[in-house]
Design an enzyme around this catalytic site. Structure first.
Site, PDB file in Angstrom:
ATOM      1  N   HIS A 111       0.875  -1.183   0.000  1.00 22.62           N
ATOM      2  CA  HIS A 111       0.000   0.000   0.000  1.00 22.62           C
ATOM      3  C   HIS A 111       0.905   1.224   0.000  1.00 22.62           C
ATOM      4  O   HIS A 111       1.659   1.416   0.964  1.00 22.62           O
ATOM      5  CB  HIS A 111      -0.894  -0.003   1.237  1.00 22.62           C
ATOM      6  CG  HIS A 111      -1.728  -1.251   1.358  1.00 22.62           C
ATOM      7  ND1 HIS A 111      -3.030  -1.316   0.929  1.00 22.62           N
ATOM      8  CD2 HIS A 111      -1.423  -2.494   1.830  1.00 22.62           C
ATOM      9  CE1 HIS A 111      -3.510  -2.537   1.152  1.00 22.62           C
ATOM     10  NE2 HIS A 111      -2.551  -3.275   1.701  1.00 22.62           N
TER      11      HIS A 111
ATOM     12  N   GLU B 112      -6.924 -12.607   6.135  1.00 23.77           N
ATOM     13  CA  GLU B 112      -5.885 -12.021   7.002  1.00 23.77           C
ATOM     14  C   GLU B 112      -6.392 -12.159   8.442  1.00 23.77           C
ATOM     15  O   GLU B 112      -5.860 -12.928   9.217  1.00 23.77           O
ATOM     16  CB  GLU B 112      -5.674 -10.540   6.626  1.00 23.77           C
ATOM     17  CG  GLU B 112      -4.674  -9.801   7.505  1.00 23.77           C
ATOM     18  CD  GLU B 112      -4.585  -8.297   7.188  1.00 23.77           C
ATOM     19  OE1 GLU B 112      -5.485  -7.771   6.503  1.00 23.77           O
ATOM     20  OE2 GLU B 112      -3.615  -7.662   7.648  1.00 23.77           O
TER      21      GLU B 112
HETATM   22  N1  HPA Z   1      -5.218  -5.135   5.410  1.00 22.13           N
HETATM   23  C1  HPA Z   1      -6.303  -4.448   5.062  1.00 22.13           C
HETATM   24  N2  HPA Z   1      -6.261  -3.197   4.659  1.00 22.13           N
HETATM   25  C2  HPA Z   1      -5.093  -2.585   4.593  1.00 22.13           C
HETATM   26  C3  HPA Z   1      -3.939  -3.227   4.951  1.00 22.13           C
HETATM   27  C4  HPA Z   1      -3.993  -4.588   5.360  1.00 22.13           C
HETATM   28  O1  HPA Z   1      -2.993  -5.251   5.691  1.00 22.13           O
HETATM   29  N3  HPA Z   1      -2.939  -2.337   4.778  1.00 22.13           N
HETATM   30  C5  HPA Z   1      -3.489  -1.198   4.333  1.00 22.13           C
HETATM   31  N4  HPA Z   1      -4.806  -1.328   4.218  1.00 22.13           N
HETATM   32 ZN    ZN Z   2      -2.523  -5.112   2.577  1.00 24.04          ZN
END
Ligand code: HPA
Ligand code: ZN
Length: 356
Positions: free
Chosen positions: A30, A211
């Site tokens: 990002h 995640e």
């Molecule tokens: N997960 C979800 N959204 C995000 C992340 C991430 O690791 N990093 C920046 N936005």
């Molecule tokens: Zn991410």
């Protein structure tokens, strides 16, 4: 993957130098997550934006996260210093210089349009800054960069649809679209229609899933969104049928170990599921996610993983790095060029080992 290289001969002691020397791809990054505290303060001063921290040290001290949401709160607040095209160019080029130092050849980078348009920063400003930095990186850093805007999943479907409309004038400069932000309680199915439109436009599809969210969200990313890569995906191991499907379709997983550590997805790197993901024959590669917040860029992610996980050997190193190029959306000729360079570096280390 069949390799003509005598990888088994390369000792673990040679891996840090080999990992540093190898060409790499970064597919889960990002760009707003590369904003280092020093630059955040410099931009805040330049733009007259007040930050709720006394100095860089106080800001860094706040980077102790309990979960994804506690990070996102700080990350969106940090992005508030980005106002002009020059700000976006400065941030992106600073990352590209670090990427080149890590020998990254290809970076497919995320940005969050809604984080900026919601603050009144026009998409044209964001695009102008990012594109200026990308052109300089191609010219001066031997770095190929492509852009993937992500929809914020904590916002509504209507907001995402509106964002996709706003992106249309830039269609030719976009590689694909992604889905990020707060995963819990925001299943991929919420955005089925947005991604159907994106696919009609010929955009490549990726999505964060698995995640913090359950394996069902990875199924949702594949089946409801048409995701070609899964960002993170580490929780797939909880569902053997999903693992079999990901393996059968060779769906790449863009795994981010230091992110997982800092967001408490894993208790320590020695417990990271990376070796198991490789054992399961999944198409895994390593990435840095938001390196300014998580304590390391791609080279550091590789270095710390190979230090913490003794089962990772030269074959694992080659597989992870090669997967990165194969999982990219670059064309076959570019991929072949990078893989040839990768093979050359590994062959050099094999030869050095054999003549010892
Ligand atoms: N997960 C979800 N959204 C995000 C992340 C991430 O690791 N990093 C920046 N936005
Ligand atoms: Zn991410």
């Amino acid at each position: 993957m069949p390799s003509p290289l005598p990888l088994a001969a390369i000792p673990r002691a040679a891996l840090p130098a080999l990992l540093a020397a190898a060409p790499k791809a970064e597919l889960h990054l990002h760009i707003e997550g590369t904003l280092e505290p020093e630059l955040m303060f410099a931009l805040a001063r330049r733009n007259g934006v007040a930050l709720p921290y006394a100095d860089v040290a106080a800001l860094r001290a706040a980077y102790a996260f309990a979960d994804l949401q506690s990070f996102l709160d700080l990350y969106y607040a940090g992005a508030s210093v980005l106002l002009t095209a020059q700000d976006f160019e400065d941030m992106a080029y600073a990352y590209f210089e670090r990427a080149a130092a890590d020998r990254i050849r290809r970076a497919e980078i995320f940005f969050d349009p809604q984080t900026h348009t919601a603050r009144g920063v026009p998409l044209a400003t964001v695009m102008a800054g990012l594109e200026a930095a990308i052109a300089r990186a191609a010219r001066d850093l031997n770095l190929s960069v492509a852009l993937i805007p992500c929809f914020l999943r904590h916002l509504s479907e209507a907001d995402a649809l509106q964002t996709l409309e706003a992106l249309l004038p830039y269609r030719a400069r976009l590689l694909g679209v992604g889905l990020d932000s707060s995963e819990r309680d925001h299943p991929p199915e919420k955005f089925s229609r947005v991604f159907a439109k994106a696919r009609e436009l010929g955009l490549r599809i990726v999505a964060h899933a698995g995640e913090e969210g359950p394996p069902a969200y990875i199924w949702g990313a594949l089946n409801a969104l048409g995701a070609e890569r899964i960002d993170h995906g580490v929780r797939c191991l909880e569902d053997p049928a999903l693992v079999a499907e990901l393996r059968r379709r060779a769906v790449p997983l863009t795994v981010c170990p230091l992110s997982n550590l800092k967001l408490c997805v894993v208790p320590d790197l020695a417990a990271h599921p990376l070796p198991e993901l490789l054992r399961q024959g999944l198409k895994v590669m390593l990435n840095s996610d938001d390196p300014a917040y998580f304590g390391g860029y791609l080279g550091e992610n590789l270095r710390q993983c190979f230090e913490a996980l003794p089962e990772l050997d030269a074959t694992a190193a080659y597989t992870l790095l090669r997967n990165g190029f194969e999982a990219s959306f670059a064309g076959p000729a570019e991929q072949a060029r990078w893989i040839a360079e990768l093979d050359e570096v590994f062959a050099g280390f094999s030869a050095a080992t054999e003549t010892r």
